[in-house]
Design an enzyme around this catalytic site. Structure first.
Site, PDB file in Angstrom:
ATOM      1  N   HIS A 161       0.840  -1.199   0.000  1.00 20.67           N
ATOM      2  CA  HIS A 161       0.000   0.000   0.000  1.00 20.67           C
ATOM      3  C   HIS A 161       0.868   1.238   0.000  1.00 20.67           C
ATOM      4  CE1 HIS A 161       0.617  -1.327   4.175  1.00 20.67           C
ATOM      5  NE2 HIS A 161       0.611  -0.053   4.527  1.00 20.67           N
TER       6      HIS A 161
ATOM      7  N   HIS B  19       0.820   5.103   1.245  1.00 23.35           N
ATOM      8  CA  HIS B  19       0.145   6.142   2.030  1.00 23.35           C
ATOM      9  C   HIS B  19       0.262   7.455   1.267  1.00 23.35           C
ATOM     10  CE1 HIS B  19       0.117   3.946   6.025  1.00 23.35           C
ATOM     11  NE2 HIS B  19       1.110   3.294   5.435  1.00 23.35           N
TER      12      HIS B  19
HETATM   13  P1  AMP Z   1       1.407   0.235   7.527  1.00 27.44           P
HETATM   14  O1  AMP Z   1       1.858   0.461   8.932  1.00 27.44           O
HETATM   15  O2  AMP Z   1       2.228   0.959   6.509  1.00 27.44           O
HETATM   16  O3  AMP Z   1       1.239  -1.239   7.218  1.00 27.44           O
HETATM   17  O4  AMP Z   1      -0.011   0.926   7.415  1.00 27.44           O
HETATM   18  C1  AMP Z   1      -1.206   0.260   7.625  1.00 27.44           C
HETATM   19  C2  AMP Z   1      -2.268   1.330   7.714  1.00 27.44           C
HETATM   20  O5  AMP Z   1      -3.538   0.720   7.550  1.00 27.44           O
HETATM   21  C3  AMP Z   1      -2.313   2.088   9.054  1.00 27.44           C
HETATM   22  O6  AMP Z   1      -2.117   3.475   8.814  1.00 27.44           O
HETATM   23  C4  AMP Z   1      -3.725   1.786   9.580  1.00 27.44           C
HETATM   24  O7  AMP Z   1      -4.293   2.891  10.245  1.00 27.44           O
HETATM   25  C5  AMP Z   1      -4.472   1.427   8.311  1.00 27.44           C
HETATM   26  N1  AMP Z   1      -5.611   0.544   8.475  1.00 27.44           N
HETATM   27  C6  AMP Z   1      -5.671  -0.611   9.150  1.00 27.44           C
HETATM   28  N2  AMP Z   1      -6.898  -1.154   9.063  1.00 27.44           N
HETATM   29  C7  AMP Z   1      -7.628  -0.318   8.288  1.00 27.44           C
HETATM   30  C8  AMP Z   1      -8.984  -0.318   7.813  1.00 27.44           C
HETATM   31  N3  AMP Z   1      -9.835  -1.310   8.121  1.00 27.44           N
HETATM   32  N4  AMP Z   1      -9.398   0.700   7.036  1.00 27.44           N
HETATM   33  C9  AMP Z   1      -8.545   1.704   6.719  1.00 27.44           C
HETATM   34  N5  AMP Z   1      -7.273   1.762   7.121  1.00 27.44           N
HETATM   35  C10 AMP Z   1      -6.812   0.763   7.899  1.00 27.44           C
END
Ligand code: AMP
Length: 113
Positions: free
Chosen positions: A99, A101
């Protein structure tokens, strides 16, 4: 692999979707770290940037082109924004699904913590 992001793609769990096409999905981060915080994911299941292949070139380019468009749509293109792809443990990746950001709406700092 069935991560939370795969479930969002399959509409098994809800998300606040801001953009979708046949190759990718973009939705608001559930725990935003900036006034604008969008996650852009490919529909193809790839665990992280560490596991991309040459054959993913076009898809990865597509994600960046769409990130640029979404930033414009959300009004942060001119002011500026940050794209981040946390990768594996020391990169701070928590969800094992590639993903990007998109963070904007405030001044970013450098270096990251
Ligand atoms: P990372 O730490 O780069 O893996 O980022 C994962 C991101 O996913 C974090 O910023 C979380 O807040 C976000 N996240 C986790 N679950 C969900 C969800 N159900 N909907 C939207 N964002 C999510």
């Amino acid at each position: 692999m069935s991560t939370i992001f795969k479930k969002i793609i399959d509409k098994e769990i809800p998300a606040d979707i801001v953009y979708e096409d046949e190759h990718c999905l973009a939705f608001k981060d559930i725990d935003p770290k900036a006034p604008v915080h969008i996650l852009i994911i490919p529909k193809k299941e790839i665990p992280s940037v560490a596991e991309v292949a040459e054959s993913d070139k076009e898809l990865l380019g597509h994600l960046l082109v769409k990130a640029s468009q979404i930033a414009k749509d959300l009004g942060v293109s001119e002011s500026g924004y940050r794209l981040v792809a946390n990768t594996n443990k020391e990169g701070g990746q928590e969800v094992p699904y590639l993903h990007i950001h998109l963070l904007g709406g405030r001044q970013m700092t450098w270096p990251p913590g």
